[in-house]
Structures are given as structure tokens and as C-alpha cells.
Design an enzyme around this catalytic site. Structure first.
Site, PDB file in Angstrom:
ATOM      1  N   ILE A  15       9.171 -48.579 -35.159  1.00 19.86           N
ATOM      2  CA  ILE A  15       9.084 -49.898 -35.773  1.00 19.86           C
ATOM      3  C   ILE A  15       9.767 -50.952 -34.903  1.00 19.86           C
ATOM      4  O   ILE A  15       9.232 -52.050 -34.691  1.00 19.86           O
ATOM      5  CB  ILE A  15       9.694 -49.887 -37.183  1.00 19.86           C
ATOM      6  N   CYS A 143       5.622 -48.327 -45.404  1.00 18.85           N
ATOM      7  CA  CYS A 143       4.199 -48.519 -45.100  1.00 18.85           C
ATOM      8  C   CYS A 143       3.325 -48.253 -46.324  1.00 18.85           C
ATOM      9  O   CYS A 143       2.455 -49.063 -46.672  1.00 18.85           O
ATOM     10  CB  CYS A 143       3.795 -47.611 -43.947  1.00 18.85           C
ATOM     11  N   ASN A 144       3.538 -47.126 -46.994  1.00 16.33           N
ATOM     12  CA  ASN A 144       2.713 -46.787 -48.145  1.00 16.33           C
ATOM     13  C   ASN A 144       2.927 -47.756 -49.304  1.00 16.33           C
ATOM     14  O   ASN A 144       1.981 -48.118 -50.015  1.00 16.33           O
ATOM     15  CB  ASN A 144       3.017 -45.356 -48.594  1.00 16.33           C
ATOM     16  N   HIS A 223      -2.072 -42.554 -42.827  1.00 11.66           N
ATOM     17  CA  HIS A 223      -2.099 -42.122 -44.224  1.00 11.66           C
ATOM     18  C   HIS A 223      -3.451 -42.486 -44.845  1.00 11.66           C
ATOM     19  O   HIS A 223      -4.139 -43.399 -44.381  1.00 11.66           O
ATOM     20  CB  HIS A 223      -1.013 -42.824 -45.036  1.00 11.66           C
TER      21      HIS A 223
END
Length: 362
Positions: A15, A143-144, A223
Site C-alpha cells: 500500500i 479493500c473488501n 478478491h
């Protein structure tokens, strides 16, 4: 704050390096330096870019010297140069750094690995930008969770969202660490329902009725989420798509685009010239989306290395007070990073100051 915002990054991993490059691509902020503890190829590349590099700890300073690398000083030296610090260090390390930032009166941004309570505020630009303006700190959610909030907020703003239930297929590890671990020939369910992403989304918007379930899968590309949503009323598919079109950070993909799998979407990002092939948007399969009365079903892809990067840039503007309007900040960030403009019309990001491309500009 009208002047250029001075930004420091602590931690130069997956990141941190993307945040650093994204800051350099903005015209209203400047990267004053990066701190890290490593002495390997990552920090050597950073120094080759001409970015000021600071030792994250005294021990790191000694290791740099032993490795024949120069630093611009220690973490305290970097913090003296900054208005906002973005902490991208590993989980729990960032929370330990918070007292240092508070003692210096620095505004700071943490990532989703830390608890909401550490900052008292969790951030997704399209959901709650204005509540972060002028704050001392915020946490850009994982992120999710970012992907979850983006799609559900789009439905909520259209008056369509009642409750949502999601199943998350989570990649096992980052691609660059695939040689170190991960899983093979198995699936690993998260031990609790809901998985942490649902409650985490509620730290951004407490009104969301959302439950998530998650399982780790043996791949490292991205994902994949599947959602079943009960809407507030029966509606047509086109009304749902129109709600999603209201977000520049949701990419609607059609069957005739040929984007049938996660790897093909990543290849598209490479062909578009995205930095590191990064997908900043939620990539949602539009033709797959199905409406049955008041029930909605859809699936999308999440690039965990990239999706939080535009959110972090917007969070910098919010905390600094450089921008008070979420839509204006989002538009500015999107333009700099090449987000939006149609699937095959996304512009290349503005070259970072000091980069080879920038030096070649007329």
C-alpha cells in the site's frame, strides 16, 4: 489550507508504495519523504526515484548504514516536514505509532488493519468524506470493506437498499509474497459469521444492514464478492445499473468486453497503462446482475492492492481541509489516477513530478 499539503508515508510495502506514487501524481500535495525499515530492493527502487528516504527506526538506520545505503534521517526528521502522515506499516504497528503522531500534533491516516477505535473515524470517500474534513485522524477501511461500502452506498443513495448479504472469496496472500505462504488445494472459511467486513462497513455507515461471510481461496490475483440484496421495492435491472453508474469508482463490465475472469480484468488495466496494472474501481459484471422483484444479485472483483489508494488521497484532502467537498475531491483524484471516462477511455495518470515521464514533458 490553501497551500500544497505536505504528505509523508510511513511504510513502503504494497500500500505504501502506491500511496507514495499517487501523492506524487496530485497537483495539490507533495510527497516530502517515505520511512521504512527495509534495506532490500524496495527501498533501493524508492531512492532511485529520487524520493527522500528515512529510517523508520534507529535499528533500521544502523542496518541501512551497514548495507551501504544513505538515509535522509530518522522518522522524527520526516515528521517535522509533514502536514499529514499516512501510516502504511503492518497491522498493529500503526496503532503503536499513533502516540508519536498525536504528540507532534500531526494529522494521520491509518489503514484498515487497525481498529476503528484507534482513530474514531473510518473513511470511504463516497460515503462520508465531509465528516472527515478537518479531523485529526481517520482510518481508510480495508479493500473488501471499501468495495462493500461503495456498492451499497450507491444503492442506498438511489433509495433501493434495505439489507445486504455477501459472500467474499478472498485471495490467500499478496502476489509478491506468494513464495512465502498461502494455501494450496483447499479453501479456508473464516471462523465467524459475520466476517469482519460487515461490521467494519457499519463503522462508515451505521445504518447499513449488512452481513458478510468470507473464505480464503488458493489464488493471489484479487478478491471476488457475491451479493444478495433485498431492495426497498421491486424495480427494474436498468434502475440498479443506473444507481451504480452514479459512482465513478464502480466499473460496469459487459459480456461483450470479454472480461470473463479476474486475470482478464488485470490484463485490461495493463493495456490501459495503469500503474502496476492497478484496478482502483470495483469491477462489476453488469450482464450477470439479476433482479427478481425486490431481490438483487450481483458479483464483482476487488483489487486489494489498489482499491484503497484513491480513498487515501481523498482522506488526505479531507483531514488537511484542502478540500471540503467529497465530489470535488473524488473528481480531482480520479483525473490524476486515470479513473473513469468509460471502460476503454480511461486516461493515463498524470506523471509524478520527478519521474522519467514528467521530465520528458515539453
Amino acid at each position: 489550507m490553501d497551500r500544497i499539503v505536505r504528505v509523508a508515508v510511513n511504510g513502503y510495502g504494497v500500500i505504501g508504495k502506491r500511496v507514495a506514487d499517487a501523492v506524487r501524481a496530485q497537483d495539490d500535495m507533495t510527497l516530502v519523504g517515505v520511512a521504512d525499515i527495509s534495506t532490500d530492493w524496495r527501498t533501493r527502487v524508492l531512492q532511485a526515484k529520487g524520493v527522500a528516504f528515512f529510517a523508520g527506526t534507529p535499528e533500521a538506520g544502523d542496518a541501512l548504514q551497514a548495507a551501504g545505503q544513505q538515509s535522509a534521517g530518522g522518522l522524527s526528521d520526516l515528521l517535522r516536514e509533514a502536514d499529514v502522515i499516512v501510516d502504511c506499516t503492518p497491522k498493529h504497528v500503526a496503532a503503536e505509532n499513533v502516540p508519536i503522531y498525536r504528540e507532534r500534533g500531526l494529522k494521520f491516516i491509518l489503514q484498515g488493519g487497525e481498529k476503528h477505535e484507534v482513530t474514531g473515524h473510518s473513511f470511504v470517500a463516497e460515503a462520508n468524506f465531509e465528516t472527515a474534513v478537518g479531523r485529526d485522524a481517520t482510518r481508510v477501511v480495508s479493500c473488501n470493506t471499501t468495495a462493500t461500502v461503495r456498492t451499497l452506498i450507491a444503492l442506498k443513495r438511489a433509495g433501493l437498499l434495505k439489507r445486504a448479504r455477501g459472500t467474499l472469496l478472498r485471495r490467500a496472500t499478496d502476489p509478491w509474497e506468494s513464495h512465502l505462504g498461502g494455501i494450496m488445494n483447499t479453501l479456508v472459511p473464516e471462523p465467524e459469521i459475520p466476517s469482519h467486513q460487515g461490521p467494519d462497513a457499519q463503522t462508515v455507515d451505521p445504518d447499513l444492514d449488512v452481513v458478510t461471510m468470507a473464505v480464503k481461496v488458493p489464488e493471489t490475483v484479487a478478491h471476488l464478492h457475491y451479493w444478495a440484496v433485498q431492495m426497498t421495492r421491486p424495480t427494474e435491472k436498468e434502475a440498479v445499473l443506473e444507481a451504480f453508474r452514479g459512482s465513478s469508482r464502480i466499473l460496469l463490465m459487459k459480456d461483450d468486453h470479454g472480461l470473463v475472469a479476474l486475470n482478464t480484468v488485470k490484463e485490461l488495466m495493463a493495456d490501459l497503462g495503469r500503474s502496476r496494472n492497478d484496478l482502483y474501481e470495483v469491477a462489476l459484471w453488469a450482464d450477470m446482475l439479476t433482479v427478481q422483484g425486490d431481490e438483487l444479485f450481483y458479483a464483482y472483483m476487488v483489487d486489494n492492492q489498489a482499491i484503497v489508494i484513491p480513498e487515501t488521497i481523498d482522506a488526505i484532502r479531507a483531514l488537511s481541509g484542502r478540500e471540503t467537498s467529497g465530489p470535488r475531491s473524488i473528481e480531482k483524484t480520479d483525473t490524476a489516477l486515470g479513473i473513469g471516462g468509460g471502460l476503454f477511455a480511461a486516461p493515463s495518470p498524470r506523471p509524478a513530478e520527478g519521474s522519467i515521464e514528467a521530465n520528458q514533458r515539453p
